[in-house]
Write a protein that holds these residues in place. Structure first.
Motif, PDB file in Angstrom:
ATOM      1  N   ARG A   4       0.836  -1.199   0.000  1.00  0.00           N
ATOM      2  CA  ARG A   4       0.000   0.000   0.000  1.00  0.00           C
ATOM      3  C   ARG A   4       0.866   1.242   0.000  1.00  0.00           C
ATOM      4  NH1 ARG A   4      -5.217   0.545   1.354  1.00  0.00           N
ATOM      5  NH2 ARG A   4      -6.355  -1.396   1.497  1.00  0.00           N
ATOM      6  N   ARG A   5       0.419   2.226  -0.721  1.00  0.00           N
ATOM      7  CA  ARG A   5       1.219   3.443  -0.852  1.00  0.00           C
ATOM      8  C   ARG A   5       0.437   4.650  -0.335  1.00  0.00           C
ATOM      9  NH1 ARG A   5       3.707   4.881  -6.625  1.00  0.00           N
ATOM     10  NH2 ARG A   5       4.760   2.945  -6.175  1.00  0.00           N
ATOM     11  N   PHE A   6       1.105   5.475   0.439  1.00  0.00           N
ATOM     12  CA  PHE A   6       0.480   6.695   0.950  1.00  0.00           C
ATOM     13  C   PHE A   6       1.337   7.901   0.609  1.00  0.00           C
ATOM     14  CE2 PHE A   6      -1.326   3.357   3.502  1.00  0.00           C
ATOM     15  CZ  PHE A   6      -2.657   3.735   3.625  1.00  0.00           C
ATOM     16  N   ILE A   7       0.699   9.053   0.617  1.00  0.00           N
ATOM     17  CA  ILE A   7       1.437  10.301   0.402  1.00  0.00           C
ATOM     18  C   ILE A   7       1.432  11.056   1.726  1.00  0.00           C
ATOM     19  CG2 ILE A   7       1.498  12.478  -0.878  1.00  0.00           C
ATOM     20  CD1 ILE A   7       0.152  10.940  -3.218  1.00  0.00           C
ATOM     21  N   ALA A   8       2.618  11.310   2.281  1.00  0.00           N
ATOM     22  CA  ALA A   8       2.720  11.895   3.617  1.00  0.00           C
ATOM     23  C   ALA A   8       2.128  13.304   3.663  1.00  0.00           C
ATOM     24  CB  ALA A   8       4.180  11.938   4.049  1.00  0.00           C
ATOM     25  N   ASP A   9       1.511  13.614   4.797  1.00  0.00           N
ATOM     26  CA  ASP A   9       0.999  14.981   4.994  1.00  0.00           C
ATOM     27  C   ASP A   9       2.098  15.894   5.516  1.00  0.00           C
ATOM     28  OD1 ASP A   9      -1.868  14.554   4.377  1.00  0.00           O
ATOM     29  OD2 ASP A   9      -1.714  13.144   6.043  1.00  0.00           O
ATOM     30  N   THR A  10       2.997  15.333   6.312  1.00  0.00           N
ATOM     31  CA  THR A  10       4.111  16.153   6.792  1.00  0.00           C
ATOM     32  C   THR A  10       5.393  15.350   6.617  1.00  0.00           C
ATOM     33  OG1 THR A  10       4.119  15.305   9.056  1.00  0.00           O
ATOM     34  CG2 THR A  10       2.636  17.161   8.593  1.00  0.00           C
ATOM     35  N   GLN A  24      -6.358  10.459   6.680  1.00  0.00           N
ATOM     36  CA  GLN A  24      -5.430   9.389   6.274  1.00  0.00           C
ATOM     37  C   GLN A  24      -4.965   8.608   7.503  1.00  0.00           C
ATOM     38  OE1 GLN A  24      -3.127   9.492   2.545  1.00  0.00           O
ATOM     39  NE2 GLN A  24      -2.283  11.348   3.460  1.00  0.00           N
ATOM     40  N   ALA A  25      -4.659   9.352   8.583  1.00  0.00           N
ATOM     41  CA  ALA A  25      -4.189   8.701   9.808  1.00  0.00           C
ATOM     42  C   ALA A  25      -5.310   7.856  10.405  1.00  0.00           C
ATOM     43  CB  ALA A  25      -3.717   9.747  10.809  1.00  0.00           C
ATOM     44  N   ALA A  26      -6.515   8.414  10.419  1.00  0.00           N
ATOM     45  CA  ALA A  26      -7.654   7.696  10.999  1.00  0.00           C
ATOM     46  C   ALA A  26      -7.896   6.395  10.229  1.00  0.00           C
ATOM     47  CB  ALA A  26      -8.900   8.587  10.963  1.00  0.00           C
ATOM     48  N   HIS A  27      -7.793   6.484   8.905  1.00  0.00           N
ATOM     49  CA  HIS A  27      -8.015   5.306   8.068  1.00  0.00           C
ATOM     50  C   HIS A  27      -6.971   4.231   8.378  1.00  0.00           C
ATOM     51  CE1 HIS A  27      -9.171   3.004   4.555  1.00  0.00           C
ATOM     52  NE2 HIS A  27      -7.914   2.987   4.161  1.00  0.00           N
ATOM     53  N   LEU A  28      -5.734   4.683   8.471  1.00  0.00           N
ATOM     54  CA  LEU A  28      -4.639   3.739   8.719  1.00  0.00           C
ATOM     55  C   LEU A  28      -4.783   3.121  10.117  1.00  0.00           C
ATOM     56  CD1 LEU A  28      -2.217   2.967   6.979  1.00  0.00           C
ATOM     57  CD2 LEU A  28      -0.866   4.607   8.247  1.00  0.00           C
ATOM     58  N   ALA A  29      -5.114   3.957  11.086  1.00  0.00           N
ATOM     59  CA  ALA A  29      -5.174   3.487  12.474  1.00  0.00           C
ATOM     60  C   ALA A  29      -6.375   2.573  12.688  1.00  0.00           C
ATOM     61  CB  ALA A  29      -5.231   4.678  13.428  1.00  0.00           C
ATOM     62  N   ARG A  30      -7.547   3.000  12.193  1.00  0.00           N
ATOM     63  CA  ARG A  30      -8.762   2.240  12.512  1.00  0.00           C
ATOM     64  C   ARG A  30      -9.066   1.144  11.512  1.00  0.00           C
ATOM     65  NH1 ARG A  30     -12.773   5.948  12.317  1.00  0.00           N
ATOM     66  NH2 ARG A  30     -11.774   7.828  13.075  1.00  0.00           N
ATOM     67  N   PRO A  58      -4.579   8.326  17.107  1.00  0.00           N
ATOM     68  CA  PRO A  58      -5.798   8.333  16.292  1.00  0.00           C
ATOM     69  C   PRO A  58      -5.740   9.330  15.132  1.00  0.00           C
ATOM     70  CG  PRO A  58      -6.338   8.459  18.634  1.00  0.00           C
ATOM     71  CD  PRO A  58      -4.847   8.572  18.538  1.00  0.00           C
ATOM     72  N   ASP A  59      -5.017  10.445  15.313  1.00  0.00           N
ATOM     73  CA  ASP A  59      -4.992  11.439  14.243  1.00  0.00           C
ATOM     74  C   ASP A  59      -3.589  11.685  13.683  1.00  0.00           C
ATOM     75  OD1 ASP A  59      -3.931  12.551  16.439  1.00  0.00           O
ATOM     76  OD2 ASP A  59      -5.025  14.456  16.311  1.00  0.00           O
ATOM     77  N   ARG A  60      -2.663  10.797  14.028  1.00  0.00           N
ATOM     78  CA  ARG A  60      -1.300  10.983  13.494  1.00  0.00           C
ATOM     79  C   ARG A  60      -0.543   9.662  13.504  1.00  0.00           C
ATOM     80  NH1 ARG A  60       1.597  15.553  12.786  1.00  0.00           N
ATOM     81  NH2 ARG A  60       3.831  15.254  12.499  1.00  0.00           N
ATOM     82  N   VAL A  61      -0.106   9.254  12.331  1.00  0.00           N
ATOM     83  CA  VAL A  61       0.721   8.047  12.244  1.00  0.00           C
ATOM     84  C   VAL A  61       2.100   8.492  11.760  1.00  0.00           C
ATOM     85  CG1 VAL A  61       1.024   5.794  11.153  1.00  0.00           C
ATOM     86  CG2 VAL A  61      -1.280   6.595  11.745  1.00  0.00           C
ATOM     87  N   THR A  62       3.108   8.218  12.569  1.00  0.00           N
ATOM     88  CA  THR A  62       4.466   8.673  12.249  1.00  0.00           C
ATOM     89  C   THR A  62       5.294   7.506  11.704  1.00  0.00           C
ATOM     90  OG1 THR A  62       4.250  10.171  14.100  1.00  0.00           O
ATOM     91  CG2 THR A  62       6.447   9.939  13.175  1.00  0.00           C
ATOM     92  N   PHE A  63       6.081   7.811  10.702  1.00  0.00           N
ATOM     93  CA  PHE A  63       6.911   6.792  10.041  1.00  0.00           C
ATOM     94  C   PHE A  63       8.388   7.172  10.116  1.00  0.00           C
ATOM     95  CE2 PHE A  63       2.842   6.531   7.965  1.00  0.00           C
ATOM     96  CZ  PHE A  63       2.690   5.207   7.580  1.00  0.00           C
ATOM     97  N   THR A  64       9.231   6.165  10.203  1.00  0.00           N
ATOM     98  CA  THR A  64      10.661   6.360   9.974  1.00  0.00           C
ATOM     99  C   THR A  64      10.916   5.988   8.520  1.00  0.00           C
ATOM    100  OG1 THR A  64      11.062   5.635  12.218  1.00  0.00           O
ATOM    101  CG2 THR A  64      12.964   5.678  10.740  1.00  0.00           C
TER     102      THR A  64
END
Ligand code: SAH
Length: 268
Positions: A4-10, A24-30, A58-64
């Motif tokens: 799956r591919r996402f486009i980062a918001d920040t 996007q975060a809510a979708h990924l989290a829930r 719930p409203d932020r998914v952080t990636f390395t």
């Protein structure tokens, strides 16, 4: 299996992290039940990365961000799209995005209907969302820039692409394919290409050298009523070449899709 591919918001360049926020975060989290340690493909800072989830809120998914992945680049094409009926315009934005354009500037043309011109500024956010969705759907790694609705005069004055073509239903125009495949000689294209090359003279390159910018292309599509003679004069003043897509009068959105596809086939 494609990841799956996402486009980062920040994107935090210094810490090599990026985040999805809001919906996007809510979708990924829930919905996707994201957990730290999972990997996704994430577009951040215009590049596609393998990315590992570091934290889920719930409203932020952080990636390395891990290694950069091989990715397609956008078609180096700036589309000047006169504003026309919004449902058709939205379709054109979506399709132009799928076909790879790098940038779209909505133009307030003389024959853009008044009420559309007045409402355009409030529509930009929606056009940008459509471009983001279409970028994800078509697995682009970059989202095309959608400029604020602009006047033709200032847009033409700012345009630096050495190849500039005006889609015109006038009979004497050159076919688009011929304009894109002809070696640059005489007239608009070679003058502009030389101007572009000469900006590189400090690097010691010969002024006639083909520089990457010489691949850039700008393409203008008129509104439903077409361009006015005065607008055509502006284009001529700025050395745009009139090109045709054939003897039939196409709707603006059809002309846009056809022209981008032809450009992609020749220069993509
Ligand atoms: N003036 C036309 C309508 C314009 S069509 C009329 O007779 O009503 C809207 C835009 O689509 C035009 O400004 C042009 O940019 C593009 N277009 C339509 N048909 C085209 C063709 N055959 N070749 C090139 N561009 C075309």
């Amino acid at each position: 299996m494609t990841r799956r591919r996402f486009i980062a918001d920040t994107w935090d360049r210094d810490h090599n992290t990026a985040a999805l926020t809001g919906d996007q975060a809510a979708h990924l989290a829930r919905v996707l039940r994201a957990e730290p340690g999972q990997t996704y493909d994430l577009v951040a800072g215009g590049f596609l990365h393998r990315a590992e989830i570091a934290a889920v809120l719930p409203d932020r998914v952080t990636f390395t961000l891990h290694e950069e992945l091989e990715a397609e680049t956008a078609l180096p094409l700036h589309l000047l799209l006169a504003i026309f009926k919004f449902d058709h315009f939205e379709w054109a934005v979506e399709k132009a995005t799928e076909l790879g354009v790098a940038r779209i500037t909505p133009i307030l043309a003389r024959r853009t209907e008044k009420h559309l011109a007045q409402a355009a500024a409030k529509r930009v956010d929606r056009w940008r969302r459509i471009a983001i969705e279409a970028s994800k759907q078509s697995r682009r790694t970059s989202v095309p820039e959608i400029a604020d609705p602009s006047q033709l005069r200032s847009t033409l004055a700012a345009e630096r692409a050495p190849i500039r073509v005006l889609l015109s239903e006038l009979e004497q125009a050159t076919p688009l394919k011929a304009a894109l495949t002809a070696p640059p000689r005489g007239g608009a294209i070679s003058a502009a290409a030389q101007a572009s090359a000469s900006t590189h003279k400090n690097t010691g390159e010969a002024v006639t050298a083909v520089v990457p910018e010489s691949q850039n292309l700008a393409l203008a599509i008129g509104p439903e009523g077409g361009w006015t003679p005065e607008e055509i004069d502006f284009f001529t003043m700025h050395a745009w070449q009139p090109v045709t897509l054939g003897p039939r009068i196409l709707r603006a959105e059809t002309a846009a899709v056809a022209a981008i596809a032809i450009t992609g086939a020749i220069r993509g």
